[in-house]
Design a protein around this motif. Structure first.
Motif, PDB file in Angstrom:
ATOM      1  N   LEU A 109       0.808  -1.214   0.000  1.00 22.33           N
ATOM      2  CA  LEU A 109       0.000   0.000   0.000  1.00 22.33           C
ATOM      3  C   LEU A 109       0.846   1.271   0.000  1.00 22.33           C
ATOM      4  O   LEU A 109       0.683   2.142  -0.853  1.00 22.33           O
ATOM      5  CB  LEU A 109      -0.936   0.011   1.218  1.00 22.33           C
ATOM      6  CG  LEU A 109      -1.818   1.253   1.378  1.00 22.33           C
ATOM      7  CD1 LEU A 109      -2.824   1.351   0.243  1.00 22.33           C
ATOM      8  CD2 LEU A 109      -2.526   1.210   2.730  1.00 22.33           C
ATOM      9  N   VAL A 110       1.742   1.408   0.956  1.00 20.60           N
ATOM     10  CA  VAL A 110       2.483   2.653   1.170  1.00 20.60           C
ATOM     11  C   VAL A 110       3.608   2.775   0.148  1.00 20.60           C
ATOM     12  O   VAL A 110       4.340   1.826  -0.116  1.00 20.60           O
ATOM     13  CB  VAL A 110       3.028   2.721   2.607  1.00 20.60           C
ATOM     14  CG1 VAL A 110       3.849   3.987   2.825  1.00 20.60           C
ATOM     15  CG2 VAL A 110       1.882   2.660   3.609  1.00 20.60           C
ATOM     16  N   ALA A 111       3.746   3.977  -0.417  1.00 22.07           N
ATOM     17  CA  ALA A 111       4.781   4.260  -1.410  1.00 22.07           C
ATOM     18  C   ALA A 111       5.767   5.275  -0.839  1.00 22.07           C
ATOM     19  O   ALA A 111       5.440   6.036   0.072  1.00 22.07           O
ATOM     20  CB  ALA A 111       4.149   4.813  -2.682  1.00 22.07           C
ATOM     21  N   GLY A 112       6.951   5.316  -1.420  1.00 18.30           N
ATOM     22  CA  GLY A 112       7.982   6.230  -0.946  1.00 18.30           C
ATOM     23  C   GLY A 112       7.826   7.654  -1.437  1.00 18.30           C
ATOM     24  O   GLY A 112       8.493   8.562  -0.963  1.00 18.30           O
ATOM     25  N   GLY A 113       6.941   7.884  -2.393  1.00 22.08           N
ATOM     26  CA  GLY A 113       6.758   9.230  -2.933  1.00 22.08           C
ATOM     27  C   GLY A 113       5.853   9.193  -4.146  1.00 22.08           C
ATOM     28  O   GLY A 113       5.270   8.161  -4.476  1.00 22.08           O
ATOM     29  N   LYS A 114       5.785  10.327  -4.839  1.00 17.94           N
ATOM     30  CA  LYS A 114       4.904  10.504  -5.989  1.00 17.94           C
ATOM     31  C   LYS A 114       5.413   9.729  -7.192  1.00 17.94           C
ATOM     32  O   LYS A 114       6.598   9.703  -7.479  1.00 17.94           O
ATOM     33  CB  LYS A 114       4.830  11.998  -6.320  1.00 17.94           C
ATOM     34  CG  LYS A 114       3.988  12.340  -7.530  1.00 17.94           C
ATOM     35  CD  LYS A 114       4.022  13.822  -7.842  1.00 17.94           C
ATOM     36  CE  LYS A 114       5.244  14.275  -8.546  1.00 17.94           C
ATOM     37  NZ  LYS A 114       5.465  13.760  -9.891  1.00 17.94           N
ATOM     38  N   SER A 115       4.497   9.144  -7.936  1.00 19.40           N
ATOM     39  CA  SER A 115       4.823   8.500  -9.204  1.00 19.40           C
ATOM     40  C   SER A 115       5.166   9.563 -10.242  1.00 19.40           C
ATOM     41  O   SER A 115       4.521  10.618 -10.286  1.00 19.40           O
ATOM     42  CB  SER A 115       3.622   7.687  -9.701  1.00 19.40           C
ATOM     43  OG  SER A 115       3.812   7.309 -11.053  1.00 19.40           O
ATOM     44  N   PRO A 116       6.120   9.292 -11.121  1.00 16.80           N
ATOM     45  CA  PRO A 116       6.417  10.243 -12.200  1.00 16.80           C
ATOM     46  C   PRO A 116       5.258  10.379 -13.197  1.00 16.80           C
ATOM     47  O   PRO A 116       5.263  11.304 -14.014  1.00 16.80           O
ATOM     48  CB  PRO A 116       7.666   9.661 -12.863  1.00 16.80           C
ATOM     49  CG  PRO A 116       7.737   8.240 -12.434  1.00 16.80           C
ATOM     50  CD  PRO A 116       7.016   8.143 -11.126  1.00 16.80           C
ATOM     51  N   LEU A 117       4.258   9.516 -13.108  1.00 12.24           N
ATOM     52  CA  LEU A 117       3.093   9.624 -13.992  1.00 12.24           C
ATOM     53  C   LEU A 117       2.214  10.830 -13.639  1.00 12.24           C
ATOM     54  O   LEU A 117       1.426  11.277 -14.469  1.00 12.24           O
ATOM     55  CB  LEU A 117       2.255   8.338 -13.930  1.00 12.24           C
ATOM     56  CG  LEU A 117       2.937   7.083 -14.480  1.00 12.24           C
ATOM     57  CD1 LEU A 117       2.073   5.864 -14.232  1.00 12.24           C
ATOM     58  CD2 LEU A 117       3.261   7.249 -15.953  1.00 12.24           C
ATOM     59  N   ILE A 118       2.362  11.345 -12.432  1.00 17.89           N
ATOM     60  CA  ILE A 118       1.591  12.528 -12.030  1.00 17.89           C
ATOM     61  C   ILE A 118       2.414  13.765 -12.372  1.00 17.89           C
ATOM     62  O   ILE A 118       3.523  13.936 -11.852  1.00 17.89           O
ATOM     63  CB  ILE A 118       1.273  12.510 -10.520  1.00 17.89           C
ATOM     64  CG1 ILE A 118       0.429  11.283 -10.164  1.00 17.89           C
ATOM     65  CG2 ILE A 118       0.552  13.799 -10.102  1.00 17.89           C
ATOM     66  CD1 ILE A 118       0.209  11.088  -8.685  1.00 17.89           C
ATOM     67  N   PRO A 119       1.899  14.627 -13.248  1.00 18.13           N
ATOM     68  CA  PRO A 119       2.644  15.846 -13.580  1.00 18.13           C
ATOM     69  C   PRO A 119       2.865  16.702 -12.337  1.00 18.13           C
ATOM     70  O   PRO A 119       1.980  16.809 -11.481  1.00 18.13           O
ATOM     71  CB  PRO A 119       1.729  16.576 -14.572  1.00 18.13           C
ATOM     72  CG  PRO A 119       0.756  15.556 -15.049  1.00 18.13           C
ATOM     73  CD  PRO A 119       0.619  14.538 -13.956  1.00 18.13           C
ATOM     74  N   GLU A 120       4.034  17.300 -12.243  1.00 14.56           N
ATOM     75  CA  GLU A 120       4.358  18.091 -11.048  1.00 14.56           C
ATOM     76  C   GLU A 120       3.354  19.218 -10.833  1.00 14.56           C
ATOM     77  O   GLU A 120       2.976  19.500  -9.695  1.00 14.56           O
ATOM     78  CB  GLU A 120       5.783  18.642 -11.133  1.00 14.56           C
ATOM     79  CG  GLU A 120       6.287  19.173  -9.816  1.00 14.56           C
ATOM     80  CD  GLU A 120       6.168  18.202  -8.645  1.00 14.56           C
ATOM     81  OE1 GLU A 120       5.677  18.624  -7.576  1.00 14.56           O
ATOM     82  OE2 GLU A 120       6.537  17.016  -8.777  1.00 14.56           O
ATOM     83  N   ASP A 121       2.863  19.833 -11.904  1.00 16.57           N
ATOM     84  CA  ASP A 121       1.902  20.928 -11.727  1.00 16.57           C
ATOM     85  C   ASP A 121       0.520  20.443 -11.304  1.00 16.57           C
ATOM     86  O   ASP A 121      -0.339  21.238 -10.966  1.00 16.57           O
ATOM     87  CB  ASP A 121       1.817  21.799 -12.986  1.00 16.57           C
ATOM     88  CG  ASP A 121       1.312  21.049 -14.211  1.00 16.57           C
ATOM     89  OD1 ASP A 121       1.393  19.805 -14.243  1.00 16.57           O
ATOM     90  OD2 ASP A 121       0.840  21.716 -15.147  1.00 16.57           O
ATOM     91  N   GLU A 122       0.304  19.121 -11.308  1.00 18.07           N
ATOM     92  CA  GLU A 122      -0.952  18.541 -10.827  1.00 18.07           C
ATOM     93  C   GLU A 122      -0.779  17.852  -9.468  1.00 18.07           C
ATOM     94  O   GLU A 122      -1.687  17.197  -8.979  1.00 18.07           O
ATOM     95  CB  GLU A 122      -1.492  17.537 -11.846  1.00 18.07           C
ATOM     96  CG  GLU A 122      -1.892  18.157 -13.173  1.00 18.07           C
ATOM     97  CD  GLU A 122      -3.139  19.026 -13.084  1.00 18.07           C
ATOM     98  OE1 GLU A 122      -3.864  18.971 -12.066  1.00 18.07           O
ATOM     99  OE2 GLU A 122      -3.375  19.783 -14.040  1.00 18.07           O
ATOM    100  N   ASN A 123       0.380  17.994  -8.876  1.00 18.79           N
ATOM    101  CA  ASN A 123       0.679  17.364  -7.587  1.00 18.79           C
ATOM    102  C   ASN A 123       0.073  18.197  -6.454  1.00 18.79           C
ATOM    103  O   ASN A 123       0.773  18.884  -5.729  1.00 18.79           O
ATOM    104  CB  ASN A 123       2.194  17.220  -7.418  1.00 18.79           C
ATOM    105  CG  ASN A 123       2.568  16.546  -6.122  1.00 18.79           C
ATOM    106  OD1 ASN A 123       1.714  16.016  -5.406  1.00 18.79           O
ATOM    107  ND2 ASN A 123       3.838  16.563  -5.798  1.00 18.79           N
ATOM    108  N   LEU A 124      -1.234  18.136  -6.314  1.00 21.84           N
ATOM    109  CA  LEU A 124      -1.936  18.963  -5.338  1.00 21.84           C
ATOM    110  C   LEU A 124      -1.737  18.509  -3.900  1.00 21.84           C
ATOM    111  O   LEU A 124      -1.731  19.332  -2.983  1.00 21.84           O
ATOM    112  CB  LEU A 124      -3.438  18.973  -5.630  1.00 21.84           C
ATOM    113  CG  LEU A 124      -3.892  19.410  -7.019  1.00 21.84           C
ATOM    114  CD1 LEU A 124      -5.404  19.502  -7.066  1.00 21.84           C
ATOM    115  CD2 LEU A 124      -3.251  20.704  -7.421  1.00 21.84           C
TER     116      LEU A 124
END
Length: 167
Positions: free
Chosen positions: A8-23
């Motif tokens: 379940l738990v991840a170490g951080g954001k996936s690169p598939l999520i654009p940085e400008d959409e990282n709300l």
């Protein structure tokens, strides 16, 4: 159980999520908050809570656990409508918005989240008269409001939380 947490738990954001959409990535971590509701009463209710955010599902989503009153104060300050809830927010590239599901004992709410200026506005799906707004966001604090409207123009805050990051 460890296999579940590890999956379940991840170490951080996936690169598939654009940085400008990282709300929601800025919220990853542990927070204390002061909760205020029943704002129309002579003395609004004030309860301490805690909010824990983590990247999950290979960094494609942010999940939180919302606890109000907080675990240390649940026995000292019991509330008839205490919340031990979770929200999962997953970015939807087709809509350029975040699909959100909040659930607690006895209810669930689907929402959609988008950036509006320097705020994050989450609107209830199928109920445009209900929204939750993150504002005044810094590395160490934020404000969160539950807002309602009868006419779609004039919004009223019916509850809010003032959160500070745990050290």
């Amino acid at each position: 159980m460890d296999g579940f947490v590890e999956a379940l738990v991840a170490g951080g954001k996936s690169p598939l999520i654009p940085e400008d959409e990282n709300l929601y990535g800025c919220f990853a971590g542990d927070w204390d908050f002061e909760w205020y509701d029943h704002l129309e009463d002579a003395v609004p209710r004030h309860v301490k809570g805690e909010w824990i955010f983590r990247w999950v599902l290979e960094g494609l989503a942010v999940q939180d656990v919302f606890i109000c009153p907080s675990r240390p104060t649940r026995d000292v300050t019991p509330q008839p409508d205490a919340a031990y809830a979770t929200t999962i927010r997953m970015y939807n590239p087709n809509k350029k918005a975040w699909d959100i599901l909040y659930t607690e004992w006895g209810c669930a709410t689907a929402l959609e989240g988008r950036r509006e200026g320097d705020r994050i506005v989450q609107v209830a799906t199928g109920n445009a008269g209900l929204r939750w707004v993150f504002s005044d966001i810094t590395a160490g604090s934020f404000r969160w409001e539950r807002m309602v409207t009868a006419d779609g123009v004039n919004w009223k805050t019916v509850a809010y939380a003032l959160a500070t990051r745990k050290q």
